[in-house]
Design a protein around this motif. Structure first.
Motif, PDB file in Angstrom:
ATOM      1  N   TRP A 121     -41.577  -5.153 -23.139  1.00  0.00           N
ATOM      2  CA  TRP A 121     -41.631  -4.465 -21.846  1.00  0.00           C
ATOM      3  C   TRP A 121     -42.433  -5.277 -20.837  1.00  0.00           C
ATOM      4  O   TRP A 121     -42.107  -5.324 -19.653  1.00  0.00           O
ATOM      5  CB  TRP A 121     -42.234  -3.076 -22.033  1.00  0.00           C
ATOM      6  N   GLY A 122     -43.456  -5.957 -21.305  1.00  0.00           N
ATOM      7  CA  GLY A 122     -44.239  -6.827 -20.426  1.00  0.00           C
ATOM      8  C   GLY A 122     -43.397  -7.961 -19.882  1.00  0.00           C
ATOM      9  O   GLY A 122     -43.433  -8.254 -18.672  1.00  0.00           O
ATOM     10  N   TYR A 123     -42.611  -8.600 -20.748  1.00  0.00           N
ATOM     11  CA  TYR A 123     -41.732  -9.685 -20.299  1.00  0.00           C
ATOM     12  C   TYR A 123     -40.676  -9.162 -19.321  1.00  0.00           C
ATOM     13  O   TYR A 123     -40.323  -9.820 -18.343  1.00  0.00           O
ATOM     14  CB  TYR A 123     -41.050 -10.353 -21.496  1.00  0.00           C
ATOM     15  N   TYR A 124     -40.170  -7.956 -19.597  1.00  0.00           N
ATOM     16  CA  TYR A 124     -39.188  -7.343 -18.706  1.00  0.00           C
ATOM     17  C   TYR A 124     -39.795  -7.132 -17.312  1.00  0.00           C
ATOM     18  O   TYR A 124     -39.184  -7.448 -16.287  1.00  0.00           O
ATOM     19  CB  TYR A 124     -38.727  -6.010 -19.293  1.00  0.00           C
ATOM     20  N   LYS A 125     -40.997  -6.600 -17.284  1.00  0.00           N
ATOM     21  CA  LYS A 125     -41.680  -6.349 -16.012  1.00  0.00           C
ATOM     22  C   LYS A 125     -41.980  -7.656 -15.281  1.00  0.00           C
ATOM     23  O   LYS A 125     -42.029  -7.698 -14.040  1.00  0.00           O
ATOM     24  CB  LYS A 125     -42.992  -5.600 -16.267  1.00  0.00           C
ATOM     25  N   LEU A 126     -42.147  -8.714 -16.068  1.00  0.00           N
ATOM     26  CA  LEU A 126     -42.425 -10.029 -15.486  1.00  0.00           C
ATOM     27  C   LEU A 126     -41.145 -10.695 -14.979  1.00  0.00           C
ATOM     28  O   LEU A 126     -41.189 -11.677 -14.233  1.00  0.00           O
ATOM     29  CB  LEU A 126     -43.088 -10.910 -16.551  1.00  0.00           C
ATOM     30  N   GLY A 127     -39.994 -10.150 -15.381  1.00  0.00           N
ATOM     31  CA  GLY A 127     -38.706 -10.707 -14.985  1.00  0.00           C
ATOM     32  C   GLY A 127     -38.190 -11.760 -15.941  1.00  0.00           C
ATOM     33  O   GLY A 127     -37.204 -12.449 -15.650  1.00  0.00           O
ATOM     34  N   ASP A 128     -38.814 -11.905 -17.109  1.00  0.00           N
ATOM     35  CA  ASP A 128     -38.381 -12.888 -18.107  1.00  0.00           C
ATOM     36  C   ASP A 128     -37.448 -12.187 -19.089  1.00  0.00           C
ATOM     37  O   ASP A 128     -37.842 -11.753 -20.176  1.00  0.00           O
ATOM     38  CB  ASP A 128     -39.605 -13.463 -18.821  1.00  0.00           C
ATOM     39  N   CYS A 129     -36.176 -12.084 -18.687  1.00  0.00           N
ATOM     40  CA  CYS A 129     -35.205 -11.297 -19.454  1.00  0.00           C
ATOM     41  C   CYS A 129     -34.955 -11.875 -20.848  1.00  0.00           C
ATOM     42  O   CYS A 129     -34.820 -11.142 -21.828  1.00  0.00           O
ATOM     43  CB  CYS A 129     -33.883 -11.216 -18.697  1.00  0.00           C
ATOM     44  N   SER A 130     -34.878 -13.204 -20.930  1.00  0.00           N
ATOM     45  CA  SER A 130     -34.620 -13.859 -22.219  1.00  0.00           C
ATOM     46  C   SER A 130     -35.714 -13.542 -23.228  1.00  0.00           C
ATOM     47  O   SER A 130     -35.436 -13.153 -24.375  1.00  0.00           O
ATOM     48  CB  SER A 130     -34.509 -15.374 -22.009  1.00  0.00           C
ATOM     49  N   GLN A 131     -36.966 -13.691 -22.793  1.00  0.00           N
ATOM     50  CA  GLN A 131     -38.091 -13.391 -23.682  1.00  0.00           C
ATOM     51  C   GLN A 131     -38.123 -11.911 -24.040  1.00  0.00           C
ATOM     52  O   GLN A 131     -38.430 -11.534 -25.174  1.00  0.00           O
ATOM     53  CB  GLN A 131     -39.417 -13.767 -23.002  1.00  0.00           C
ATOM     54  N   ALA A 132     -37.823 -11.073 -23.080  1.00  0.00           N
ATOM     55  CA  ALA A 132     -37.820  -9.623 -23.325  1.00  0.00           C
ATOM     56  C   ALA A 132     -36.792  -9.267 -24.390  1.00  0.00           C
ATOM     57  O   ALA A 132     -37.077  -8.509 -25.322  1.00  0.00           O
ATOM     58  CB  ALA A 132     -37.532  -8.876 -22.028  1.00  0.00           C
ATOM     59  N   GLN A 133     -35.584  -9.819 -24.235  1.00  0.00           N
ATOM     60  CA  GLN A 133     -34.510  -9.503 -25.187  1.00  0.00           C
ATOM     61  C   GLN A 133     -34.792 -10.079 -26.571  1.00  0.00           C
ATOM     62  O   GLN A 133     -34.572  -9.413 -27.594  1.00  0.00           O
ATOM     63  CB  GLN A 133     -33.172 -10.013 -24.643  1.00  0.00           C
ATOM     64  N   ASN A 134     -35.298 -11.319 -26.614  1.00  0.00           N
ATOM     65  CA  ASN A 134     -35.622 -11.938 -27.912  1.00  0.00           C
ATOM     66  C   ASN A 134     -36.717 -11.153 -28.637  1.00  0.00           C
ATOM     67  O   ASN A 134     -36.659 -10.952 -29.847  1.00  0.00           O
ATOM     68  CB  ASN A 134     -36.079 -13.390 -27.720  1.00  0.00           C
ATOM     69  N   THR A 135     -37.711 -10.735 -27.877  1.00  0.00           N
ATOM     70  CA  THR A 135     -38.823  -9.985 -28.477  1.00  0.00           C
ATOM     71  C   THR A 135     -38.350  -8.630 -28.979  1.00  0.00           C
ATOM     72  O   THR A 135     -38.645  -8.231 -30.112  1.00  0.00           O
ATOM     73  CB  THR A 135     -39.964  -9.796 -27.458  1.00  0.00           C
ATOM     74  N   PHE A 136     -37.570  -7.934 -28.165  1.00  0.00           N
ATOM     75  CA  PHE A 136     -37.121  -6.597 -28.546  1.00  0.00           C
ATOM     76  C   PHE A 136     -36.183  -6.639 -29.753  1.00  0.00           C
ATOM     77  O   PHE A 136     -36.097  -5.681 -30.526  1.00  0.00           O
ATOM     78  CB  PHE A 136     -36.420  -5.908 -27.369  1.00  0.00           C
ATOM     79  N   SER A 137     -35.485  -7.775 -29.938  1.00  0.00           N
ATOM     80  CA  SER A 137     -34.544  -7.896 -31.066  1.00  0.00           C
ATOM     81  C   SER A 137     -35.258  -7.838 -32.420  1.00  0.00           C
ATOM     82  O   SER A 137     -34.607  -7.677 -33.463  1.00  0.00           O
ATOM     83  CB  SER A 137     -33.750  -9.207 -30.963  1.00  0.00           C
TER      84      SER A 137
END
Length: 419
Positions: A378-394
């Motif tokens: 969620w932090g990466y998502y809020k930061l706008g780093d979609c790739s990191q957000a998706q990789n982390t959530f996976s």
């Protein structure tokens, strides 16, 4: 004439030697009976040195075992058995079996103890061999011997092992039955009382626990029995009755805090945690006070939010100092504080980068915590780093996502993130 005198001396000298040896044996036995083990050992060691009689080696093995010198005891026990070929001698066999156990050679110990138990009826041996069987997952053999020992001793530790066997066999009804039977004629140690209450809760038998611990509390109304009864009442969510009991005794303030939390009385919990913090100067209670304060305010304003963040910051920094002084590592409670503050900084767009760092600190302590992985994504998502957000959530199992409203919401938003 001279020849006759010499002949008499040749006869008398061995007699004196025999008398001296008998005297030393008597003195050694007397020293043992008076628990003068050091003196006894000296006598038998001297006898063995002078005569090389292997039976004195046996005595030395027994004495050294009694003194806790197991290395020397084993050496003499093996010397005795190897010399005499008497592998069924009980004292030396017990010493050798004890050595096997201490070295982790469990199967060798079992074989030897099975031989010993054929010769000697001993509740202690039943317990030792039963415990070794349990260690080797020979559950039927273990249960027979442990039941036998428990019938003799009524020992709680033996009962715990018996309950463990029933747990392993999924014989949950037998676990409950054994506990009920135990409480008919016995009372429990502090540890066993608490464990029993948790077992009754685990098997949804709080009504049985209530009957047992209420009766004992009413018959013996003291703070210890009140504590057990409280534990049962809280498991049953009978909070009004629990609060009545709490007011009767000078309980630790932490117990009252737990009671407020169990009822979701977060305003009272926050105040109680702050009170404990002021009394004990333990930073974790300041952190909990802030967290409960936040949970109490469903629509928190900016001023109250900043108060929560300030308290959590202070608590986390103070915790670091306390851990350094006490030479402690960060624990799961610290991880929870890191994640809570980190998520707030992210969620309210206050300091996303610091929030991410705090959440990473939490994951260093508890790397598999799903809530913390979600916070980081969620932090990466809020930061706008979609790739990191998706990789982390996976890294969160899909079946877990469907079971949690917040996870599902984050999953849907992060999945659509293409910035």
């Amino acid at each position: 004439m001279i020849k006759n005198i010499l002949r008499i001396f040749l006869i008398i000298i061995p007699l004196f030697a025999e008398i001296d040896e008998d005297l030393q044996i008597f003195l050694g036995a007397d020293a043992l009976s008076n628990a003068e083990f050091k003196k006894a050992r000296g006598i038998y060691a001297d006898l063995y040195e002078k005569t090389k009689n292997i039976y004195y080696a046996r005595e030395l093995a027994i004495i050294d075992a009694g003194n806790g010198d197991l290395g020397s005891a084993l050496q003499f026990a093996l010397l005795y058995q190897n010399t005499t070929k008497d592998t069924k001698d009980l004292p030396t066999s017990k010493i050798i079996a004890d050595s096997y156990i201490k070295k982790g050679e469990i199967q060798k110990a079992i074989i030897l103890l099975e031989s010993i138990i054929q010769q000697e009826e001993s509740p202690m041996l039943d317990n030792i061999l039963g415990t070794l069987y349990l260690n080797q997952k020979q559950l039927h053999k273990a249960l027979v011997l442990l039941e036998k020992y428990y019938e003799f001793s009524n020992d709680e530790e033996a009962l715990k092992k018996i309950l463990a066997i029933h747990f392993t066999r999924n014989e949950n009804h037998k676990v409950v039955e054994r506990l009920q039977k135990f409480f008919e004629n016995n009372w429990c140690s502090d540890d066993f009382c608490s464990k029993s209450i948790e077992i009754f809760k685990q098997f949804d038998k709080n009504d049985i626990a209530n009957k047992i611990f209420k009766k004992h509390y009413e018959e013996n109304p003291n703070i210890k029995n009140a504590k057990y009864y409280l534990q049962v009442l809280m498991n049953q969510e009978k909070f009004d009755k629990a609060e009545e009991i709490v007011k009767l005794y000078p309980f630790d303030d932490v117990l009252l805090l737990d009671l407020f939390v169990a009822q979701n009385k977060f305003k009272e919990a926050s105040e109680q945690a702050r009170k404990i913090y002021k009394q004990k100067n333990e930073a974790k209670f300041l952190a909990w006070s802030a967290i409960y304060y936040y949970q109490y305010h469903t629509n928190i304003n900016k001023e109250d939010l900043q108060k929560v963040i300030n308290d959590l910051n202070q608590a986390i920094e103070y915790r670091k100092v306390q851990r350094e002084i006490n030479r402690e590592n960060a624990n799961n409670e610290d991880a929870y504080f890191y994640n809570f503050l980190g998520y707030m900084l992210v969620e309210y767009n206050l300091d996303i980068m610091r929030g991410i760092e705090l959440i990473k600190n939490a994951l260093e302590i508890a790397p598999n915590a799903i809530a913390y992985i979600d916070s980081l994504a969620w932090g990466y998502y809020k930061l706008g780093d979609c790739s990191q957000a998706q990789n982390t959530f996976s890294n969160i199992p899909r079946e877990q996502v469907g079971q949690d409203k917040e996870l599902k919401k984050h999953f849907e938003l992060i999945k659509k993130c293409y910035r």
